[in-house]
Design a protein around this motif. Sequence first.
Motif, PDB file in Angstrom:
ATOM      1  N   SER A   1     -38.001 137.437  41.113  1.00  0.00           N
ATOM      2  CA  SER A   1     -38.311 136.238  40.337  1.00  0.00           C
ATOM      3  C   SER A   1     -37.070 135.410  40.042  1.00  0.00           C
ATOM      4  CB  SER A   1     -39.007 136.617  39.027  1.00  0.00           C
ATOM      5  OG  SER A   1     -38.130 137.339  38.177  1.00  0.00           O
ATOM      6  N   THR A   2     -37.308 134.162  39.635  1.00  0.00           N
ATOM      7  CA  THR A   2     -36.236 133.245  39.278  1.00  0.00           C
ATOM      8  C   THR A   2     -36.570 132.568  37.953  1.00  0.00           C
ATOM      9  OG1 THR A   2     -37.285 131.446  40.517  1.00  0.00           O
ATOM     10  CG2 THR A   2     -35.634 132.766  41.675  1.00  0.00           C
TER      11      THR A   2
ATOM     12  N   PRO B   1     -37.502 136.908  35.109  1.00  0.00           N
ATOM     13  CA  PRO B   1     -36.267 137.556  34.641  1.00  0.00           C
ATOM     14  C   PRO B   1     -36.335 138.068  33.212  1.00  0.00           C
ATOM     15  CG  PRO B   1     -35.718 135.643  35.961  1.00  0.00           C
ATOM     16  CD  PRO B   1     -37.222 135.646  35.808  1.00  0.00           C
ATOM     17  N   TYR B   2     -37.064 137.373  32.319  1.00  0.00           N
ATOM     18  CA  TYR B   2     -37.171 137.907  30.959  1.00  0.00           C
ATOM     19  C   TYR B   2     -38.071 139.149  30.945  1.00  0.00           C
ATOM     20  CZ  TYR B   2     -37.850 138.590  26.017  1.00  0.00           C
ATOM     21  OH  TYR B   2     -37.886 139.170  24.770  1.00  0.00           O
ATOM     22  N   ALA B   3     -39.128 139.148  31.751  1.00  0.00           N
ATOM     23  CA  ALA B   3     -39.994 140.332  31.836  1.00  0.00           C
ATOM     24  C   ALA B   3     -39.198 141.543  32.298  1.00  0.00           C
ATOM     25  CB  ALA B   3     -41.157 140.064  32.787  1.00  0.00           C
TER      26      ALA B   3
ATOM     27  N   GLU C   1     -42.655 139.486  41.521  1.00  0.00           N
ATOM     28  CA  GLU C   1     -42.294 138.291  42.280  1.00  0.00           C
ATOM     29  C   GLU C   1     -42.924 137.066  41.639  1.00  0.00           C
ATOM     30  OE1 GLU C   1     -44.134 136.222  44.419  1.00  0.00           O
ATOM     31  OE2 GLU C   1     -46.076 137.261  44.515  1.00  0.00           O
ATOM     32  N   GLN C   2     -42.308 135.910  41.908  1.00  0.00           N
ATOM     33  CA  GLN C   2     -42.690 134.689  41.203  1.00  0.00           C
ATOM     34  C   GLN C   2     -42.823 133.493  42.150  1.00  0.00           C
ATOM     35  OE1 GLN C   2     -40.521 134.281  37.408  1.00  0.00           O
ATOM     36  NE2 GLN C   2     -40.603 132.070  37.676  1.00  0.00           N
ATOM     37  N   PHE C   3     -43.051 133.774  43.436  1.00  0.00           N
ATOM     38  CA  PHE C   3     -43.262 132.695  44.391  1.00  0.00           C
ATOM     39  C   PHE C   3     -44.680 132.138  44.263  1.00  0.00           C
ATOM     40  CE2 PHE C   3     -40.011 135.354  46.512  1.00  0.00           C
ATOM     41  CZ  PHE C   3     -39.018 134.403  46.677  1.00  0.00           C
TER      42      PHE C   3
ATOM     43  N   SER D   1     -44.004 136.212  30.777  1.00  0.00           N
ATOM     44  CA  SER D   1     -43.151 137.404  30.724  1.00  0.00           C
ATOM     45  C   SER D   1     -43.885 138.593  30.114  1.00  0.00           C
ATOM     46  CB  SER D   1     -41.889 137.120  29.913  1.00  0.00           C
ATOM     47  OG  SER D   1     -41.180 136.013  30.402  1.00  0.00           O
ATOM     48  N   MET D   2     -44.430 138.397  28.926  1.00  0.00           N
ATOM     49  CA  MET D   2     -44.976 139.539  28.204  1.00  0.00           C
ATOM     50  C   MET D   2     -46.255 140.077  28.832  1.00  0.00           C
ATOM     51  SD  MET D   2     -42.465 139.856  26.307  1.00  0.00           S
ATOM     52  CE  MET D   2     -42.973 141.366  25.480  1.00  0.00           C
ATOM     53  N   ASN D   3     -47.091 139.195  29.412  1.00  0.00           N
ATOM     54  CA  ASN D   3     -48.274 139.695  30.105  1.00  0.00           C
ATOM     55  C   ASN D   3     -47.883 140.447  31.377  1.00  0.00           C
ATOM     56  OD1 ASN D   3     -50.076 138.774  28.213  1.00  0.00           O
ATOM     57  ND2 ASN D   3     -50.604 136.917  29.305  1.00  0.00           N
ATOM     58  N   SER D   4     -46.780 140.048  32.010  1.00  0.00           N
ATOM     59  CA  SER D   4     -46.288 140.799  33.164  1.00  0.00           C
ATOM     60  C   SER D   4     -45.846 142.201  32.748  1.00  0.00           C
ATOM     61  CB  SER D   4     -45.119 140.063  33.823  1.00  0.00           C
ATOM     62  OG  SER D   4     -45.543 138.832  34.363  1.00  0.00           O
TER      63      SER D   4
END
Length: 410
Positions: free
Chosen positions: A29-30, A35-37, A111-113, A190-193
């Motif tokens: 992720s970017t 990144p916070y997750a 991943e965050q694409f 973030s938090m749900n991830s």
Amino acid sequence: MIKENNQSKDYKKVRMNGALSNLKILDFSTLLPGPYASLVLADMGAQVIKISSSSRPDIVADYPPFVDGTDLSANQAWLGRNKKNLFLNLKNPKAIDIVKELIMEYDIILEQFRPGVMDKLGLGYEKLKKINPNLIYCSLTGYGQTGPLSQNAGHDINYLARSGNMAHAGKADIGPVLTNMQIADVCAGSMNSVVGILAAVNYRNMTGEGQYIDISMYDGLIPFNAMDGAGFLVSGEEPKREKQRLNGGCIYDFYQTKDGEYLSVGCLEPQFWREFCILIDREEYIEGSVCPEEIDNVKEDIRNVIKNKTKDEWMEIFSGRDVCVEPVLSLKEALIEDEHVKKREMVVDVKSSQNEDINIKQMGNPIKLSKCPYNYEKSGYPLGYHTKEIITSMGYSSEEFEEMNKEGVF
């Protein structure tokens, strides 16, 4: 003397290394949400390798200011805490092969694409789970993997707008207002991830099976409509700005003080409201409750009352009383001076990864575990810092690493 058994030694090791020290994560992720997750997970002991592109800037990791004495931005020093960094050019087939090797050990992917990108790269869930059936694969996107909006680009403001939240937030005369908080990114994304990954880990522990996780920041904001959203689905009545209990339609609001500062007044319950009215010398408002019939007149009077004293004068009056009144603090007041934040260790000193003589103040982890406190070992490293270390630890020689480097693998 009682001899220490192996089980107690194992417990001590877990407590020292963290509650999630058995988890190994590849983070593709970017920006902020992913990144916070992975930071939350890394703080709790998860071993995280952050995979980045050496040619594509990350506007959050590169965002100033930079920490004096280092070449790290404050964001990268924070979001990269307790992680390793690996450069991979995912358009190079050898880089794809490296990922396929890594997932045999690092069997959780974040991943965050946009939907479909990882599939095109040969790194989609369906392909990778054939290599490692235990793989847990979390895709974090704006609008999810399905639906007509799935390919739309977006940012926090867009998800807030489409989710219905902004239709009843802000001021009646000017409309929605920006908050300078990444609500969709952090709270919903973030938090749900984190929750999704840990739920999938628990399922894998019970069944031995990995699975795919679809997290949408937009989906995560739908429940933020909360009580008014639940009410609308039953009654069909749209909430209006400054007409609801929690958006300015009652006394629950912000009030300016004599010195231009602000107080938050949240005395919804009768006992808090009664105490508040007594302390501001307006006992005649007690019976009318926090939502009186003449709300505009009562609220205007209270605004004038609050403007008669400074923030500190009011807080001295409210100190130690059950009124649900708190000051609006600056970042300096909240993060540096506030005794509660200090006690809760929500700002911590972390040694710089580049210079151990430098301590960097950072926001701490909000999840408190009694058995295994956090080890904020070092700040984040520059992106790509551990590339050679990781590749050679996989069994490649230094010569092979240099050859791959020339071939554009990294």
